[in-house]
Design a protein around this motif. Structure first.
Motif, mmCIF file in Angstrom:
data_model
loop_
_atom_site.group_PDB
_atom_site.id
_atom_site.type_symbol
_atom_site.label_atom_id
_atom_site.label_comp_id
_atom_site.label_asym_id
_atom_site.label_seq_id
_atom_site.Cartn_x
_atom_site.Cartn_y
_atom_site.Cartn_z
ATOM 1 N N LYS B 415 37.331 -23.221 -11.395
ATOM 2 C CA LYS B 415 36.485 -22.189 -10.793
ATOM 3 C C LYS B 415 35.046 -22.403 -11.253
ATOM 4 N N PHE B 416 34.110 -22.077 -10.392
ATOM 5 C CA PHE B 416 32.701 -22.257 -10.728
ATOM 6 C C PHE B 416 32.020 -20.913 -10.943
ATOM 7 N N THR B 417 32.679 -19.850 -10.496
ATOM 8 C CA THR B 417 32.245 -18.471 -10.770
ATOM 9 C C THR B 417 33.521 -17.656 -10.942
ATOM 10 N N LYS B 418 33.353 -16.406 -11.336
ATOM 11 C CA LYS B 418 34.530 -15.547 -11.486
ATOM 12 C C LYS B 418 34.958 -15.004 -10.134
ATOM 13 N N VAL B 419 36.246 -14.813 -9.978
ATOM 14 C CA VAL B 419 36.750 -14.168 -8.761
ATOM 15 C C VAL B 419 36.178 -12.753 -8.735
ATOM 16 N N HIS B 420 35.625 -12.364 -7.581
ATOM 17 C CA HIS B 420 35.039 -11.016 -7.559
ATOM 18 C C HIS B 420 35.195 -10.332 -6.210
ATOM 19 N N ALA B 421 35.109 -9.026 -6.279
ATOM 20 C CA ALA B 421 35.230 -8.174 -5.093
ATOM 21 C C ALA B 421 33.911 -8.234 -4.305
ATOM 22 N N PRO B 422 33.946 -7.856 -3.010
ATOM 23 C CA PRO B 422 32.741 -7.961 -2.186
ATOM 24 C C PRO B 422 31.529 -7.192 -2.737
ATOM 25 N N THR B 423 30.377 -7.816 -2.548
ATOM 26 C CA THR B 423 29.090 -7.210 -2.893
ATOM 27 C C THR B 423 28.689 -6.238 -1.784
ATOM 28 N N PHE B 424 27.924 -5.201 -2.127
ATOM 29 C CA PHE B 424 27.440 -4.311 -1.068
ATOM 30 C C PHE B 424 26.610 -5.144 -0.079
ATOM 31 N N ASN B 425 26.649 -4.748 1.212
ATOM 32 C CA ASN B 425 26.105 -5.656 2.225
ATOM 33 C C ASN B 425 25.129 -5.024 3.206
ATOM 34 N N MET B 426 24.683 -3.812 2.947
ATOM 35 C CA MET B 426 23.794 -3.171 3.928
ATOM 36 C C MET B 426 22.387 -3.013 3.352
ATOM 37 N N ILE B 427 21.392 -3.120 4.259
ATOM 38 C CA ILE B 427 19.998 -3.025 3.803
ATOM 39 C C ILE B 427 19.565 -1.564 3.808
ATOM 40 N N ASN B 428 20.098 -0.814 2.830
ATOM 41 C CA ASN B 428 19.739 0.596 2.712
ATOM 42 C C ASN B 428 18.333 0.692 2.128
ATOM 43 N N THR B 429 17.364 0.699 3.018
ATOM 44 C CA THR B 429 15.968 0.773 2.579
ATOM 45 C C THR B 429 15.160 1.437 3.679
ATOM 46 N N PHE B 430 13.873 1.686 3.403
ATOM 47 C CA PHE B 430 13.002 2.226 4.439
ATOM 48 C C PHE B 430 12.113 1.124 5.011
ATOM 49 N N ILE B 431 12.164 1.022 6.324
ATOM 50 C CA ILE B 431 11.185 0.197 7.029
ATOM 51 C C ILE B 431 10.073 1.161 7.411
ATOM 52 N N TRP B 432 8.831 0.737 7.296
ATOM 53 C CA TRP B 432 7.737 1.679 7.507
ATOM 54 C C TRP B 432 6.642 1.073 8.352
ATOM 55 N N GLY B 433 5.799 1.956 8.872
ATOM 56 C CA GLY B 433 4.681 1.441 9.644
ATOM 57 C C GLY B 433 3.720 2.544 10.032
ATOM 58 N N GLY B 434 2.524 2.118 10.457
ATOM 59 C CA GLY B 434 1.505 3.063 10.888
ATOM 60 C C GLY B 434 0.149 2.661 10.347
ATOM 61 N N VAL B 435 -0.696 3.663 10.115
ATOM 62 C CA VAL B 435 -2.039 3.402 9.602
ATOM 63 C C VAL B 435 -2.105 3.890 8.164
ATOM 64 N N SER B 436 -2.532 3.008 7.265
ATOM 65 C CA SER B 436 -2.497 3.333 5.837
ATOM 66 C C SER B 436 -3.669 4.219 5.445
ATOM 67 N N GLN B 437 -3.669 4.633 4.170
ATOM 68 C CA GLN B 437 -4.770 5.440 3.620
ATOM 69 C C GLN B 437 -6.091 4.665 3.625
ATOM 70 N N HIS B 438 -6.009 3.328 3.805
ATOM 71 C CA HIS B 438 -7.224 2.505 3.856
ATOM 72 C C HIS B 438 -7.602 2.161 5.288
ATOM 73 N N GLY B 439 -6.908 2.785 6.252
ATOM 74 C CA GLY B 439 -7.226 2.530 7.653
ATOM 75 C C GLY B 439 -6.650 1.249 8.214
ATOM 76 N N GLU B 440 -5.769 0.604 7.461
ATOM 77 C CA GLU B 440 -5.159 -0.640 7.933
ATOM 78 C C GLU B 440 -3.895 -0.324 8.742
ATOM 79 N N THR B 441 -3.685 -1.095 9.811
ATOM 80 C CA THR B 441 -2.425 -0.978 10.539
ATOM 81 C C THR B 441 -1.393 -1.858 9.855
ATOM 82 N N LEU B 442 -0.270 -1.265 9.481
ATOM 83 C CA LEU B 442 0.752 -1.979 8.714
ATOM 84 C C LEU B 442 2.127 -1.780 9.341
#
Ligand SMILES: [Zn+2]
Lengths: 132, 754
Positions: B415-442
């Motif tokens: 074996k080259f690594t330990k046998v393991h159960a599945p890793t979490f697989n979802m991108i639980n995060t915030f995607i964001w956008g709009g105009v920043s406090q500096h007036g930049e479109t992001l």
């Protein structure tokens, strides 16, 4: 030779049976589905993944929806060790998850010899009976 | 048949026909010949000749290490200088490709999925542009690419590709790839879940020339900038990628000077061939077996439904075959489809990141592994289907593969690594956008998606919020630095979400909560793009459990910044407390699935989510009671849940364990299990159903019959080999129809003209 195939299951190459590694119970023919020799319980997923937020107030609570998914718990009929789980859509036939080519396994291990057997095994809780 | 006696066209005639067809191709679209193939290209005559001259292992190893450090240097440059948030946390790869376009050596860090996927655009360039008089491939040229139908994962990822010449002969290629994010799609951030066709997915760069004489062409650049929401970022990162490629080129030229071109060509080829041969050898050590698994996607990001990713993994001798037939049909107007190359790229991460991390990074590690899919399925979609949220399908496909592979590895002596159960697989995060406090479109996202909980291994718990499945050496970045550029705060960040658990003898690593709230911009919003609010997206291993489910929670009609200023005692630091106690009067509290389309947020409203847990390993009754209590002390699990699930007996005040009583409770629970369970044969008589349940919108095969695919209801099916459109109604139309039906039923819609 007895080949440990999972944390709790091994294949006895002489008898060609799946066996429980905790209590030595003979479970099922090795060329078949080991689940056929186990007991099954249809678990409400909310019992394992408790709601973090109030299910009376909210639609989504951190608990899986019991109408959408169930947890099939497979245990050894002799010692009660939980051998495998399967998150299943209600009514979906349980999977034959490990379909082993027993002849190939025998040949592979005849070439390797018992010294190569992996040493990882189930930790045995103190005081817990090995055989029944 | 009449043509029995007609002679076949001569070679000359065939060539003429081929030339005619080539000359009259009206559109060089995505090329299935390139896109369906993930194996190495055949050895060329040049490679044969080079290997005949240089094949000494020590020379090859020396040059490989040198090129590897050149790639790492390029990687470092992009990570340090790149403007995209993705660049800063290592969502980057650099590499050296053979003259035929195969990735031979890649940077050690970063997003290794690119290692399986950037060869496609290079092969497109080789096939179409080298001999095209209006394009050509010359020293000093650079090519850009982002359209996933021509290669790579999704259209957020942009590559810069440079040919390397020696004595006016094309020797190899270098490329640098970054998750840039913004690409002018229908929603900001480059991964729109609202896309209903490829036309909603923004900039679609087939591979084309954007650099000549090592200079970015300003006219083309301006067009690209004009097509996206972040024009400055577009320019900055094109430059950064170009200079990273030039640095790797410099290292290659030093090698050419010291060892000559044959040594270079031989090293690239032998590295790939050696890795490929080693992979075959390692596979042959596995038991001959078929393993079955399935993972459910519980939404399309627009609506909840049951979407099956079906995986059968068979190993025979030195062959390993992933069979994904029976997975859901492609959605004609939903973005969660993937082209099959993306699935293969992610499957290669099972091996490069989790099974054989010792192998040199490159394309060869997955090259000999076979993949079978149904065309026009969610894991092998057509070029007409949107795929901007392909992550949903490649990540669940990854997990099905990871789950299946673990069952092969347990009995392997080597074996080259330990046998393991599945890793979490979802991108639980915030995607964001709009105009920043500096007036930049992001338009971009929080790097917290990299905080996926790790699966438990055969001898220890999974680590919390460890790393994303597509880049085990990526970083989460510094939120405080991010906040200088974006108009929102993470009011709660990196606090573990209590009781969102994956129990087992060894439990999965847990995830943390994030609460974001907009400040200092009236034009700012968020979206979330994850599945798993109704059905966990994982399976447990060897008796362990998967993670639970993760919702999106919102609090509206409140300004928490005012609360924090005037009545700070009202604020709570967990989702559990805020949602259950509802401490802000007159505010509106709601929960949702994790597919939130882009939504403008007002100052002080709360959007709250949690990262997910990796899966558990083994029977939870075998968990050391000391570790159960440790989890309580660390706030991972409440005492009530711990006692109920793990059957540990302890003093509720001091948490002192009664070991004897615990052992007794566990023995009783084992007996109780036997008592409440049913023998398999009897169980399936009551459980098994011939079709999916009528109350579920189910997509994919049912049981073993992979030839019949369900399309949303038990009576709507198609043959797996006969593609049909699979349209979903707009969720708002569904809601309107429901409400109209209620109006009609109530007898108040009668006077409306039709
Ligand atoms: Zn047993």
């Amino acid at each position: 030779m007895k080949i440990p195939m999972t944390e709790y299951l091994r294949i006895n190459l002489e008898t060609e049976k799946w066996e429980c590694r905790v209590c030595d119970h003979e479970i099922a023919p090795a060329e078949g589905n080991y689940k056929e020799g186990l007991l099954v319980h249809n678990r409400d997923p909310r019992e394992i993944h408790p709601p973090v937020i109030d299910p009376d107030k909210y639609k989504f609570t951190f608990s899986p929806d019991p109408e959408w998914v169930r947890i099939l718990e497979f245990c050894c009929p002799s010692c009660g060790t939980q051998v495998e789980t399967e998150y299943a859509i209600p009514g979906h036939p349980p999977l034959w998850d490990m379909q082993v080519d027993v002849a190939a396994l025998k040949a592979q291990w005849a070439a390797r010899g018992p010294a190569m057997l992996p040493d990882a095994g189930p930790s045995v809780v103190a005081g817990r009976a090995h055989t029944h | 048949m009449k043509d029995m006696n007609t002679t076949a066209p001569s070679l000359e005639e065939m060539n003429l026909i081929k030339k005619f067809l080539d000359d009259t191709t009206l559109f060089l679209g995505p090329d299935p010949e390139i896109m369906q193939n993930h194996d190495l290209m055949p050895r060329t005559q040049d490679e044969d000749a080079a290997i005949a001259k240089v094949s000494d292992n020590h020379i090859v190893a020396k040059i490989r290490d040198r090129l590897q450090s050149g790639c790492d240097e390029g990687f470092e440059m992009v990570e340090q200088m790149g403007a995209a948030p993705g660049a800063k946390w290592g969502d980057v790869i650099t590499g050296v490709y053979s003259a035929s376009g195969d990735l031979a050596i890649a940077s050690a860090g970063g997003v290794l999925i690119f290692s399986a996927l950037v060869h496609h655009p290079i092969k497109f360039i080789i096939k179409n542009w080298i001999n095209e008089p209006t394009v050509g491939v010359k020293d000093g040229d650079g090519f850009i690419h982002n359209d996933s139908r021509y290669g790579n994962v999704h259209n957020t990822d942009q590559s810069m590709i440079l040919p390397i010449f020696h004595d006016s002969k094309l020797l190899c290629w270098v490329a640098s790839t970054v998750h840039e994010g913004e690409n002018g799609a229908i929603e900001p951030g480059g991964m729109p879940s609202m896309a209903e066709s490829p036309s909603d997915e923004g900039l679609k760069m087939s591979p084309f020339k954007v650099v000549e004489n090592y200079q970015i062409k300003r006219d083309v650049l301006t067009f690209l900038q004009n097509s996206v929401r972040e024009p400055k970022l577009q320019y900055e990162d094109m430059k950064v990628k170009l200079f990273a490629c030039l640095r790797i080129k410099q290292r290659i030229e030093e090698t050419l000077k010291s060892d000559g071109p044959d040594a270079l060509v031989s090293t690239l080829r032998l590295t790939m061939e050696d890795v490929r041969a080693e992979v075959k050898r390692r596979i042959s050590e596995w038991p001959d077996m078929t393993v079955r698994s399935y993972i459910i996607q519980d939404s399309t990001l627009r609506e909840n439904c049951v979407v099956k990713i079906n995986c059968k993994l068979t190993k025979t001798g030195d062959r390993l075959i992933f069979d994904f037939r029976g997975s859901s049909p492609e959605f004609t107007n939903r973005a969660t489809n993937t082209i099959v190359a993306g699935l293969k790229g992610m499957l290669s991460q099972v091996f490069l990141c989790y099974v054989w991390p010792d192998l040199p990074r490159g394309q060869a590690a997955f090259a000999p592994i076979e993949v079978i899919t149904d065309p026009h399925s969610i894991v092998d979609c057509s070029y007409d289907a949107p795929n901007s949220q392909s992550l949903m399908s490649i990540f669940t496909g990854f997990t099905a593969g990871q789950h299946a592979v673990a069952k092969f590895l347990y009995s392997c002596p080597e074996k080259f690594t330990k046998v393991h159960a599945p890793t979490f697989n979802m991108i639980n995060t915030f995607i964001w956008g709009g105009v920043s406090q500096h007036g930049e479109t992001l338009g971009n996202l929080c790097a917290d998606l990299n905080g996926m909980g790790a699966g438990a291994t055969s001898d220890r718990d999974g680590e919390h919020a460890l790393a994303p499945i597509f880049a085990t050496m990526a970083d989460i970045g510094e939120q405080e630095l991010n906040e200088e550029e974006v108009p929102f705060l993470q009011l709660v960040s990196k606090k573990m979400t209590r009781d969102a658990i994956a129990p087992g003898k060894y439990r999965g690593g847990q995830g943390y909560s994030m609460m974001v709230s907009t400040k200092d911009s009236e034009q700012w919003g968020f979206m979330t793009t994850a599945e798993g609010a109704k059905i966990p997206p994982l399976q447990g291993l060897f008796g362990g459990y998967a993670c639970g489910t993760y919702p999106l929670c919102k609090v509206k009609d409140v300004d928490v910044y005012d609360v924090l200023m005037n009545e700070p005692e009202k604020f709570r630091h967990s989702i559990e407390e805020i949602m259950n106690e509802q401490p802000f009067e007159d505010a509106k509290y709601s929960t949702h699935h994790m597919g939130m389309g882009f939504e403008i947020s007002k100052r002080g409203e709360l959007f709250m989510i949690s990262q997910g847990a990796g899966a558990g390993y083994g029977d939870l009754l075998e968990r050391d009671p000391v570790n159960v209590v440790k989890d309580i002390e660390e706030g991972l699990m409440s005492a009530e849940v711990a006692a109920r699930l793990y059957k540990v007996v302890f003093d509720p005040k001091t948490l002192a364990i009664d070991f004897e009583a615990t052992e007794q409770a566990r023995d009783e629970e084992r007996k109780a299990r036997i008592a409440r369970s049913t023998p398999y044969a009897e169980f399936i008589k009551g459980w098994n159903q011939p079709k999916p349940p009528a109350h579920l919108p189910y997509f994919g095969c049912w049981g073993d019959d992979i030839d019949t695919l369900y399309m949303g209801a038990p009576d709507i099916t198609r043959r797996a080999d006969e593609p049909r459109p699979n349209y979903m109604m707009h969720p708002k139309d569904v809601r309107i129809a429901e409400l109209e039906a209620r109006l009609t039923a109530a007898g108040v819609a009668g006077d409306e003209k039709q």
